[in-house]
Design a protein around this motif. Structure first.
Motif, PDB file in Angstrom:
ATOM      1  N   ALA A 241       4.019  -0.999  -9.554  1.00 22.63           N
ATOM      2  CA  ALA A 241       4.550   0.411  -9.298  1.00 22.63           C
ATOM      3  C   ALA A 241       5.467   0.339  -8.233  1.00 22.63           C
ATOM      4  O   ALA A 241       4.917   0.067  -7.068  1.00 22.63           O
ATOM      5  CB  ALA A 241       3.356   1.310  -9.072  1.00 22.63           C
ATOM      6  N   GLN A 242       6.441   0.543  -8.292  1.00 22.93           N
ATOM      7  CA  GLN A 242       7.751   0.723  -7.419  1.00 22.93           C
ATOM      8  C   GLN A 242       7.638   2.081  -6.833  1.00 22.93           C
ATOM      9  O   GLN A 242       7.978   3.243  -7.359  1.00 22.93           O
ATOM     10  CB  GLN A 242       9.032   0.333  -7.961  1.00 22.93           C
ATOM     11  CG  GLN A 242       9.948   0.561  -7.026  1.00 22.93           C
ATOM     12  CD  GLN A 242      10.273  -0.519  -5.875  1.00 22.93           C
ATOM     13  OE1 GLN A 242      10.497  -1.575  -6.138  1.00 22.93           O
ATOM     14  NE2 GLN A 242      10.109   0.234  -4.826  1.00 22.93           N
ATOM     15  N   LEU A 243       7.319   2.195  -5.608  1.00 22.83           N
ATOM     16  CA  LEU A 243       7.547   3.647  -4.689  1.00 22.83           C
ATOM     17  C   LEU A 243       8.855   3.615  -4.052  1.00 22.83           C
ATOM     18  O   LEU A 243       9.700   2.853  -3.532  1.00 22.83           O
ATOM     19  CB  LEU A 243       6.187   3.450  -3.761  1.00 22.83           C
ATOM     20  CG  LEU A 243       4.941   3.199  -4.152  1.00 22.83           C
ATOM     21  CD1 LEU A 243       3.950   3.181  -2.887  1.00 22.83           C
ATOM     22  CD2 LEU A 243       4.495   4.117  -5.357  1.00 22.83           C
ATOM     23  N   ALA A 244       9.077   4.958  -3.838  1.00 24.82           N
ATOM     24  CA  ALA A 244      10.311   5.329  -2.951  1.00 24.82           C
ATOM     25  C   ALA A 244       9.989   5.124  -1.508  1.00 24.82           C
ATOM     26  O   ALA A 244       8.906   5.114  -1.171  1.00 24.82           O
ATOM     27  CB  ALA A 244      10.800   6.736  -3.359  1.00 24.82           C
ATOM     28  N   ALA A 245      11.005   5.100  -0.880  1.00 25.94           N
ATOM     29  CA  ALA A 245      10.881   5.120   0.697  1.00 25.94           C
ATOM     30  C   ALA A 245      10.315   6.341   0.931  1.00 25.94           C
ATOM     31  O   ALA A 245      10.749   7.353   0.573  1.00 25.94           O
ATOM     32  CB  ALA A 245      12.249   4.511   1.364  1.00 25.94           C
ATOM     33  N   GLY A 246       9.467   6.170   1.971  1.00 24.24           N
ATOM     34  CA  GLY A 246       8.828   7.512   2.499  1.00 24.24           C
ATOM     35  C   GLY A 246       7.392   7.725   1.849  1.00 24.24           C
ATOM     36  O   GLY A 246       6.783   8.619   2.288  1.00 24.24           O
ATOM     37  N   VAL A 247       7.137   7.225   0.692  1.00 25.45           N
ATOM     38  CA  VAL A 247       5.896   7.510  -0.084  1.00 25.45           C
ATOM     39  C   VAL A 247       4.827   6.531   0.800  1.00 25.45           C
ATOM     40  O   VAL A 247       5.032   5.370   0.983  1.00 25.45           O
ATOM     41  CB  VAL A 247       5.911   6.986  -1.395  1.00 25.45           C
ATOM     42  CG1 VAL A 247       4.463   7.111  -2.147  1.00 25.45           C
ATOM     43  CG2 VAL A 247       6.886   7.877  -2.338  1.00 25.45           C
ATOM     44  N   ASP A 248       3.775   7.255   1.118  1.00 23.52           N
ATOM     45  CA  ASP A 248       2.603   6.472   1.743  1.00 23.52           C
ATOM     46  C   ASP A 248       2.049   5.495   0.754  1.00 23.52           C
ATOM     47  O   ASP A 248       1.418   5.961   0.060  1.00 23.52           O
ATOM     48  CB  ASP A 248       1.468   7.535   2.116  1.00 23.52           C
ATOM     49  CG  ASP A 248       0.490   6.983   3.116  1.00 23.52           C
ATOM     50  OD1 ASP A 248       0.761   5.660   3.238  1.00 23.52           O
ATOM     51  OD2 ASP A 248      -0.577   7.528   3.611  1.00 23.52           O
ATOM     52  N   PRO A 249       2.101   4.337   1.114  1.00 27.93           N
ATOM     53  CA  PRO A 249       1.599   3.152   0.110  1.00 27.93           C
ATOM     54  C   PRO A 249      -0.165   3.245   0.034  1.00 27.93           C
ATOM     55  O   PRO A 249      -0.856   2.913  -1.032  1.00 27.93           O
ATOM     56  CB  PRO A 249       2.007   1.929   0.660  1.00 27.93           C
ATOM     57  CG  PRO A 249       2.412   2.181   1.928  1.00 27.93           C
ATOM     58  CD  PRO A 249       2.751   3.588   2.263  1.00 27.93           C
ATOM     59  N   LEU A 250      -0.690   3.665   1.157  1.00 26.88           N
ATOM     60  CA  LEU A 250      -2.136   3.382   1.266  1.00 26.88           C
ATOM     61  C   LEU A 250      -2.797   4.762   0.413  1.00 26.88           C
ATOM     62  O   LEU A 250      -3.585   4.533  -0.261  1.00 26.88           O
ATOM     63  CB  LEU A 250      -2.633   3.842   2.723  1.00 26.88           C
ATOM     64  CG  LEU A 250      -2.413   2.735   3.467  1.00 26.88           C
ATOM     65  CD1 LEU A 250      -2.781   2.831   4.949  1.00 26.88           C
ATOM     66  CD2 LEU A 250      -2.795   1.254   3.114  1.00 26.88           C
ATOM     67  N   ASP A 251      -2.057   5.913   0.372  1.00 29.33           N
ATOM     68  CA  ASP A 251      -2.313   7.036  -0.367  1.00 29.33           C
ATOM     69  C   ASP A 251      -2.095   6.655  -1.872  1.00 29.33           C
ATOM     70  O   ASP A 251      -2.941   6.902  -2.859  1.00 29.33           O
ATOM     71  CB  ASP A 251      -1.650   8.193  -0.140  1.00 29.33           C
ATOM     72  CG  ASP A 251      -1.831   9.495  -0.852  1.00 29.33           C
ATOM     73  OD1 ASP A 251      -3.031   9.838  -0.873  1.00 29.33           O
ATOM     74  OD2 ASP A 251      -0.827   9.765  -1.709  1.00 29.33           O
ATOM     75  N   ALA A 252      -1.166   6.215  -2.047  1.00 28.90           N
ATOM     76  CA  ALA A 252      -0.631   5.567  -3.605  1.00 28.90           C
ATOM     77  C   ALA A 252      -1.770   4.692  -4.197  1.00 28.90           C
ATOM     78  O   ALA A 252      -2.164   4.701  -5.369  1.00 28.90           O
ATOM     79  CB  ALA A 252       0.744   4.957  -3.540  1.00 28.90           C
ATOM     80  N   ILE A 253      -2.096   3.634  -3.021  1.00 30.17           N
ATOM     81  CA  ILE A 253      -3.056   2.627  -3.592  1.00 30.17           C
ATOM     82  C   ILE A 253      -4.371   3.603  -4.033  1.00 30.17           C
ATOM     83  O   ILE A 253      -5.164   3.211  -5.219  1.00 30.17           O
ATOM     84  CB  ILE A 253      -3.593   1.681  -2.622  1.00 30.17           C
ATOM     85  CG1 ILE A 253      -2.240   0.607  -2.320  1.00 30.17           C
ATOM     86  CG2 ILE A 253      -4.791   0.700  -2.898  1.00 30.17           C
ATOM     87  CD1 ILE A 253      -2.276  -0.268  -1.302  1.00 30.17           C
TER      88      ILE A 253
END
Length: 270
Positions: free
Chosen positions: A180-192
């Motif tokens: 999953a490619q996230l945009a800059a500024g998206v919290d990766p820990l929340d995304a995980i």
């Protein structure tokens, strides 16, 4: 010249030859029918004894070849041809044919070794000789696969045995690799956390081992999250597609922006 004697000889000889030809045709038809029945009964007996399907088909092929050779020798013997001389001739021809058909003999030997070593069996999903598919049959000279796009494919046993064999059905589960490619500024820990919860709800995803959802990489677009659930081979593509849908659904529900390459512009005044 005694034409009556010649006529009697020809009529007798032709009649005897015609009877032998008709009898040989009958022997061939009936013999082939009996061979098919014997092979079918042999394989049915092996299946009732819970013998592996690969072994039963392989033994059935060997029995069929042996009985067909016996049938041909029997028909030749009926015509009065000395089968011992024919066997010697066949042995001599076999040496020449063996030299010319070394590849075929190599396929036969490789099939025998695979039958002993058992790297896969009928019904397994494998990658052999550069072909990926489900094993349909392990024959005397070749292995037949059904590819995922439903194409019956035959691979020589020597190529199968001499190349890398991957058996995807040997272990209880296999891993599905998605990102999953996230945009800059998206919290990766929340995304995980969001992706891990979404993947856990996908049908047929194994709980042991648990899905791997972790920070994989970072690039100009933002963070890359590895999404790797485990499942049985039979459910691989269903979990693969459902994982893609889960990633899109989570991104939409969270309101994540589309990833775009980050650009930094420096203005230098002269």
């Amino acid at each position: 010249m005694d034409f009556s004697a010649l006529q009697t000889f020809l009529s007798t000889t032709v009649a005897e030859l015609a009877v032998k030809v008709l009898a040989s045709i009958a022997f061939w038809v009936i013999g082939r029918w009996l061979i098919a029945k014997v092979v079918a009964l042999t394989q049915a007996s092996l299946n009732r004894s819970q013998v592996d399907a690969t072994l039963s088909k392989y033994l059935g092929s060997i029995v069929a070849v042996a009985l067909n050779i016996a049938l041909v020798l029997g028909i030749l013997g009926y015509f009065g041809i000395q089968t011992t001389s024919f066997a010697a001739l066949l042995a001599g021809a076999g040496v020449a044919i063996g030299a010319a058909w070394s590849g075929m003999l190599g396929n036969f030997a490789a099939g025998a070794f695979m039958l002993v070593l058992r790297p896969f069996k009928v019904g397994d999903f494998v990658s052999v000789g550069g072909v990926v598919g489900t094993v349909h049959e392990l024959g005397l000279f070749a292995t037949t696969l059904v590819t995922p796009d439903n194409v019956l494919t035959t691979v020589g046993n020597s190529k199968v045995f001499g190349d890398t064999v991957q058996n995807f059905s040997a272990l209880p589960v296999r891993r599905v690799d998605r990102t999953a490619q996230l945009a800059a500024g998206v919290d990766p820990l929340d995304a995980i956390a969001r992706l891990r919860a979404a993947v856990a709800k996908i049908p047929n995803v194994a709980t042991n081992p648990a899905p791997d959802v972790a920070l994989l990489d970072m690039n100009l677009n933002g963070c890359v999250i590895a999404v790797r659930p485990y499942t049985h081979t039979a459910n691989y593509w269903q979990v693969y597609f459902d994982t893609n849908e889960a990633i899109v659904r989570v991104a939409k529900e969270a309101g994540w922006p589309a990833p775009m390459p980050a650009q930094v512009t420096h203005i230098v005044q002269g």
